[in-house]
Design a protein around this motif. Structure first.
Motif, PDB file in Angstrom:
ATOM      1  N   SER A  14       0.829  -1.202   0.000  1.00  0.00           N
ATOM      2  CA  SER A  14       0.000   0.000   0.000  1.00  0.00           C
ATOM      3  C   SER A  14       0.866   1.255   0.000  1.00  0.00           C
ATOM      4  CB  SER A  14      -0.916  -0.003   1.228  1.00  0.00           C
ATOM      5  OG  SER A  14      -1.686   1.174   1.282  1.00  0.00           O
ATOM      6  N   MET A  15       1.929   1.247   0.783  1.00  0.00           N
ATOM      7  CA  MET A  15       2.839   2.391   0.809  1.00  0.00           C
ATOM      8  C   MET A  15       3.498   2.578  -0.555  1.00  0.00           C
ATOM      9  SD  MET A  15       6.086   3.093   3.355  1.00  0.00           S
ATOM     10  CE  MET A  15       4.999   2.988   4.779  1.00  0.00           C
ATOM     11  N   GLU A  16       3.910   1.475  -1.179  1.00  0.00           N
ATOM     12  CA  GLU A  16       4.545   1.559  -2.494  1.00  0.00           C
ATOM     13  C   GLU A  16       3.586   2.142  -3.522  1.00  0.00           C
ATOM     14  OE1 GLU A  16       6.472  -1.373  -5.933  1.00  0.00           O
ATOM     15  OE2 GLU A  16       5.787  -2.206  -4.015  1.00  0.00           O
ATOM     16  N   LEU A  70      -3.216  -6.225  -9.577  1.00  0.00           N
ATOM     17  CA  LEU A  70      -2.888  -4.801  -9.544  1.00  0.00           C
ATOM     18  C   LEU A  70      -2.560  -4.317  -8.140  1.00  0.00           C
ATOM     19  CD1 LEU A  70      -5.557  -3.362 -12.022  1.00  0.00           C
ATOM     20  CD2 LEU A  70      -3.214  -4.087 -12.488  1.00  0.00           C
ATOM     21  N   SER A  71      -3.100  -4.972  -7.124  1.00  0.00           N
ATOM     22  CA  SER A  71      -2.797  -4.560  -5.751  1.00  0.00           C
ATOM     23  C   SER A  71      -1.350  -4.844  -5.379  1.00  0.00           C
ATOM     24  CB  SER A  71      -3.740  -5.257  -4.770  1.00  0.00           C
ATOM     25  OG  SER A  71      -3.501  -6.653  -4.739  1.00  0.00           O
ATOM     26  N   ARG A  72      -0.737  -5.811  -6.053  1.00  0.00           N
ATOM     27  CA  ARG A  72       0.668  -6.143  -5.821  1.00  0.00           C
ATOM     28  C   ARG A  72       1.587  -5.435  -6.822  1.00  0.00           C
ATOM     29  NH1 ARG A  72       1.053 -10.427  -2.344  1.00  0.00           N
ATOM     30  NH2 ARG A  72       3.221 -10.763  -2.946  1.00  0.00           N
ATOM     31  N   ARG A  73       1.004  -4.553  -7.610  1.00  0.00           N
ATOM     32  CA  ARG A  73       1.727  -3.767  -8.615  1.00  0.00           C
ATOM     33  C   ARG A  73       2.446  -4.653  -9.628  1.00  0.00           C
ATOM     34  NH1 ARG A  73       4.921   1.322  -8.005  1.00  0.00           N
ATOM     35  NH2 ARG A  73       4.060   1.525 -10.109  1.00  0.00           N
ATOM     36  N   GLU A  74       1.803  -5.796  -9.949  1.00  0.00           N
ATOM     37  CA  GLU A  74       2.316  -6.566 -11.079  1.00  0.00           C
ATOM     38  C   GLU A  74       2.144  -5.759 -12.372  1.00  0.00           C
ATOM     39  OE1 GLU A  74       1.661 -11.137  -9.473  1.00  0.00           O
ATOM     40  OE2 GLU A  74       0.238 -10.298 -10.913  1.00  0.00           O
ATOM     41  N   ALA A  75       1.212  -4.824 -12.344  1.00  0.00           N
ATOM     42  CA  ALA A  75       1.038  -3.854 -13.423  1.00  0.00           C
ATOM     43  C   ALA A  75       0.411  -2.609 -12.808  1.00  0.00           C
ATOM     44  CB  ALA A  75       0.155  -4.405 -14.533  1.00  0.00           C
ATOM     45  N   ASP A  76       0.624  -1.461 -13.454  1.00  0.00           N
ATOM     46  CA  ASP A  76      -0.003  -0.226 -12.991  1.00  0.00           C
ATOM     47  C   ASP A  76      -1.415  -0.091 -13.544  1.00  0.00           C
ATOM     48  OD1 ASP A  76       2.332   0.635 -11.618  1.00  0.00           O
ATOM     49  OD2 ASP A  76       3.191   1.323 -13.510  1.00  0.00           O
ATOM     50  N   VAL A  77      -1.608  -0.556 -14.759  1.00  0.00           N
ATOM     51  CA  VAL A  77      -2.911  -0.470 -15.404  1.00  0.00           C
ATOM     52  C   VAL A  77      -3.071  -1.699 -16.284  1.00  0.00           C
ATOM     53  CG1 VAL A  77      -1.944   0.912 -17.300  1.00  0.00           C
ATOM     54  CG2 VAL A  77      -4.408   0.999 -16.848  1.00  0.00           C
ATOM     55  N   ALA A  78      -4.309  -2.185 -16.402  1.00  0.00           N
ATOM     56  CA  ALA A  78      -4.563  -3.392 -17.191  1.00  0.00           C
ATOM     57  C   ALA A  78      -5.762  -3.172 -18.100  1.00  0.00           C
ATOM     58  CB  ALA A  78      -4.817  -4.592 -16.275  1.00  0.00           C
ATOM     59  N   PHE A  79      -5.650  -3.698 -19.311  1.00  0.00           N
ATOM     60  CA  PHE A  79      -6.749  -3.732 -20.276  1.00  0.00           C
ATOM     61  C   PHE A  79      -7.134  -5.191 -20.459  1.00  0.00           C
ATOM     62  CE2 PHE A  79      -4.250   0.008 -21.152  1.00  0.00           C
ATOM     63  CZ  PHE A  79      -5.174   0.995 -21.472  1.00  0.00           C
ATOM     64  N   ASP A 200      -5.040   3.684  -5.427  1.00  0.00           N
ATOM     65  CA  ASP A 200      -3.891   4.415  -4.889  1.00  0.00           C
ATOM     66  C   ASP A 200      -3.081   5.100  -5.976  1.00  0.00           C
ATOM     67  OD1 ASP A 200      -4.599   3.665  -2.351  1.00  0.00           O
ATOM     68  OD2 ASP A 200      -3.136   2.038  -2.186  1.00  0.00           O
ATOM     69  N   LEU A 201      -3.274   4.673  -7.239  1.00  0.00           N
ATOM     70  CA  LEU A 201      -2.513   5.244  -8.350  1.00  0.00           C
ATOM     71  C   LEU A 201      -3.300   6.308  -9.112  1.00  0.00           C
ATOM     72  CD1 LEU A 201      -0.828   2.057  -9.896  1.00  0.00           C
ATOM     73  CD2 LEU A 201       0.021   3.562  -8.084  1.00  0.00           C
ATOM     74  N   ARG A 202      -4.454   6.722  -8.579  1.00  0.00           N
ATOM     75  CA  ARG A 202      -5.329   7.615  -9.346  1.00  0.00           C
ATOM     76  C   ARG A 202      -4.706   8.990  -9.609  1.00  0.00           C
ATOM     77  NH1 ARG A 202      -7.090   7.016  -4.220  1.00  0.00           N
ATOM     78  NH2 ARG A 202      -7.538   8.877  -2.956  1.00  0.00           N
TER      79      ARG A 202
END
Length: 230
Positions: A14-16, A70-79, A200-202
């Motif tokens: 979450s901090m990341e 996405l919560s583990r930031r395996e990607a920032d955005v996904a389609f 968190d990335l908004r």
């Protein structure tokens, strides 16, 4: 101990995410997850425009059929073609992708002359529930399978070589050339395309820049269906 460790990991992730989301400079790596064909034939011009406008942003395309976390930031955005069910994901139905039935010139003639002789190029068993698979099997109930694959790009290449018919996204089939759309049997169902990212990335500027360019360049953007709008 395990539950405490998981709580520590969740807090660290979450901090990341929040630190990344507060990065206001239009620079750095932006991890983008999508199917390979979507990246190649839909996102490619969008990523080119992103690079032209914001050369310090480096897209990192993860072409995978696995639904990344996405919560583990395996990607920032996904389609992807299925809505997101994970908590804390901002998502939107971005567009409806039309599909078509395709074959080589020789295969098109076979469909006209003897439909039962046509072989089928399909998704594999794990994706056998896809609506385009059902549609194709209904129209060729006596035809044999030529190939199954999770990759639409592989299906398109085999189809191009005259090995059977395939239902493909029009952006892929008509972008590569050499394939002929067969409208004689009607239109296969299209698929909605969803875009999502962790809340968190908004505020991440490079993410917002990508989304703004995407909405501007897509041919048929859909109205938002979720509670949060990008």
């Amino acid at each position: 101990m395990l539950s405490l460790a998981q709580a520590m990991e969740d807090s660290a992730l979450s901090m990341e995410r929040r630190l990344a989301g507060n990065h206001e400079r239009l620079e750095g790596i932006l991890r983008i997850a999508s199917a390979d064909w979507f990246a190649a034939y839909v996102l490619a011009p969008i990523l080119t425009e992103l690079g032209r406008l914001h050369p310090a942003v480096v897209p990192e395309v993860i072409a995978s059929y696995r639904l990344l976390d996405l919560s583990r930031r395996e990607a920032d955005v996904a389609f992807r073609i299925v809505p997101f069910s994970e908590p804390d994901i901002v998502q939107r139905r971005l567009m409806t992708m039309p599909y078509g039935l395709y074959g080589s010139a020789a295969t098109v003639q076979m469909v006209s002359d003897d439909p039962q002789s046509v072989r089928l190029i399909l998704m594999n068993s794990a994706q056998s529930h896809f609506p385009d698979v059902t549609w194709l099997l209904d129209r060729f109930p006596h035809s044999k399978r030529a190939l199954t694959s999770t990759s639409r790009s592989v299906q398109a290449q085999i189809c191009l070589r005259g090995h059977g018919v395939a239902v493909l996204p029009r952006a892929l089939a008509e972008g590569m050339g050499g394939l002929h759309r067969i409208d004689l049997l009607g239109q296969p169902p299209g698929r909605d395309v969803w875009v999502g990212y962790h809340q968190d990335l908004r505020h991440m500027d490079r993410l917002r820049a990508l989304l703004e360019i995407t909405e501007r360049m897509l041919p048929n953007p859909a109205s938002p269906l979720n509670v949060q709008r990008i």
